[in-house]
Design an enzyme around this catalytic site. Structure first.
Site, PDB file in Angstrom:
ATOM      1  N   LYS A  50       0.846  -1.203   0.000  1.00 34.25           N
ATOM      2  CA  LYS A  50       0.000   0.000   0.000  1.00 34.25           C
ATOM      3  C   LYS A  50       0.875   1.245   0.000  1.00 34.25           C
ATOM      4  O   LYS A  50       0.624   2.203  -0.738  1.00 34.25           O
ATOM      5  CB  LYS A  50      -0.906   0.015   1.248  1.00 34.25           C
ATOM      6  CG  LYS A  50      -2.074  -0.939   1.160  1.00 34.25           C
ATOM      7  CD  LYS A  50      -2.796  -1.041   2.496  1.00 34.25           C
ATOM      8  CE  LYS A  50      -3.711  -2.262   2.493  1.00 34.25           C
ATOM      9  NZ  LYS A  50      -4.087  -2.708   3.838  1.00 34.25           N
ATOM     10  N   GLN A  94      -4.997  -2.108  10.069  1.00 34.24           N
ATOM     11  CA  GLN A  94      -4.811  -3.385   9.364  1.00 34.24           C
ATOM     12  C   GLN A  94      -5.375  -4.543  10.189  1.00 34.24           C
ATOM     13  O   GLN A  94      -5.042  -4.698  11.361  1.00 34.24           O
ATOM     14  CB  GLN A  94      -3.307  -3.597   9.089  1.00 34.24           C
ATOM     15  CG  GLN A  94      -2.991  -4.880   8.346  1.00 34.24           C
ATOM     16  CD  GLN A  94      -3.578  -4.915   6.936  1.00 34.24           C
ATOM     17  OE1 GLN A  94      -3.429  -3.977   6.170  1.00 34.24           O
ATOM     18  NE2 GLN A  94      -4.259  -6.002   6.611  1.00 34.24           N
ATOM     19  N   ASP A 117     -11.237   2.846   4.505  1.00 37.19           N
ATOM     20  CA  ASP A 117     -11.577   1.435   4.269  1.00 37.19           C
ATOM     21  C   ASP A 117     -13.098   1.267   4.169  1.00 37.19           C
ATOM     22  O   ASP A 117     -13.576   0.224   3.716  1.00 37.19           O
ATOM     23  CB  ASP A 117     -11.065   0.568   5.438  1.00 37.19           C
ATOM     24  CG  ASP A 117      -9.786  -0.189   5.082  1.00 37.19           C
ATOM     25  OD1 ASP A 117      -9.485  -0.310   3.880  1.00 37.19           O
ATOM     26  OD2 ASP A 117      -9.108  -0.663   6.010  1.00 37.19           O
TER      27      ASP A 117
END
Ligand code: NDP
Length: 284
Positions: A50, A94, A117
């Site tokens: 990322k 995460q 997200d």
């Protein structure tokens, strides 16, 4: 019939070039903050990718790599600090987190304007209400983008989604419903799954079972999107038996090189969008 391959890698590259051009015209670089707790190997690789992808298009990405034994209070404090930091536009935590940390609480602690997200209840609620201001999770957005690029208008298509997780199946079902598909969601308790799958114009598999979707599960001329990431003898493969399905489908995504690269791109797209919305003078 041999299906057209939907090349996610190429699509991602093209979209990232467009994002890079937009970023180049901004006064400052959009900034994504990634919180990684512990030493899960796959998570470390995902987050490194990322960061690399963000920096390649001129964005800033900071990985906050915290110790496995980080307490809930410490993690919450970091999230609050990033929420308050106006130089940070997007925050992701995460997953999976170590077991002693409450994932839902952490996700809900992220300011919804920075929830790139799209996992927080606020953004999920907006998506389910067909409100275009929703920040939508990256993988469902990637699937929609690939479908639109391949098929154009998807109105009226029957979409069957195998999988009902909060990060893929459910938000994708809402997104496709919002785009006027007729949606069926299947899961591990679904009866006659192969027959239901074979009724789909658009068949999306996101169940994590290697090569489960066979050629006879696919309606001739259907579009097959394989979200699954599995390994057989160390080799990556999807949920779809690609060699069989490609002989029946009109369009199909490969694994690797399908949904995966597009997912990271959509996360960057969300970060850019968050930046623009937080700097409202930049909105057109
Ligand atoms: P989850 O494990 O959270 O959900 C899997 C879903 O599939 C569940 O709803 C489950 O049903 C259903 N399922 C499991 N086995 C079967 C079966 N035999 N028949 C029908 N349905 C079944 O997984 P995720 O949604 O997080 O991920 C799914 C897959 O997609 C994984 O392989 C993951 O690695 C991959 N993935 C890929 C991404 C990408 O960018 N390409 C991004 C995110 C995920 P039930 O609810 O009944 O348990």
């Amino acid at each position: 019939m041999t299906a057209n391959i939907i090349d996610g890698k190429l699509m991602a590259q093209e979209l990232r070039e467009q994002l890079a051009q937009k970023v180049a015209h901004l006064p400052t670089a959009p900034h994504l903050a990634v919180i990684l707790v512990g030493n899960d190997e796959a998570s470390i690789i995902y987050d490194r990718n990322k960061k690399k992808a963000a920096e390649a298009i001129g964005m800033k990405c900071t990985i906050h790599h915290l110790d496995e034994n980080t307490t809930q209070e410490e993690l919450l404090r970091l999230i609050q600090q990033l929420n308050a930091d106006s130089s940070v536009n997007g925050i992701i935590v995460q997953m999976p987190l170590p077991r002693h940390l409450n994932s839902e609480l952490m996700i809900e602690s992220i300011n919804h304007a920075k929830d790139v997200d799209g996992f927080g209840i606020y953004n999920i609620g907006l998506l389910h209400s067909n409100d275009s201001s929703a920040m939508v999770a990256a993988t469902p957005q990637a699937v929609l983008y690939m479908l639109q690029q391949s098929l154009g208008d998807i109105t009226g298509k029957h979409a069957v989604i195998i999988g009902r997780s909060n990060i893929v199946g459910r938000p994708l079902a809402s997104l496709l419903l919002n785009h006027h598909c007729t949606v069926t969601i299947a899961h591990s308790k679904t009866v006659n799954l192969s027959k239901i799958a074979a009724s789909a114009d658009i068949l999306v598999s996101a169940c994590g079972v290697a090569k489960m979707v066979k050629g006879e599960w696919v309606k001739p001329g259907a579009t097959v999107i394989d979200v699954g990431i599995n390994r057989i003898d160390g080799k990556l493969c999807g949920d779809v038996d690609f060699d069989e399905a490609k002989e029946v489908a009109a369009y199909i995504t490969p694994v690797p090189g399908g949904v995966g690269p597009m997912t990271v791109t959509m996360l960057l797209n969300n970060t850019l969008r968050a930046y623009i919305e937080q700097n409202s003078s930049l909105k057109k």
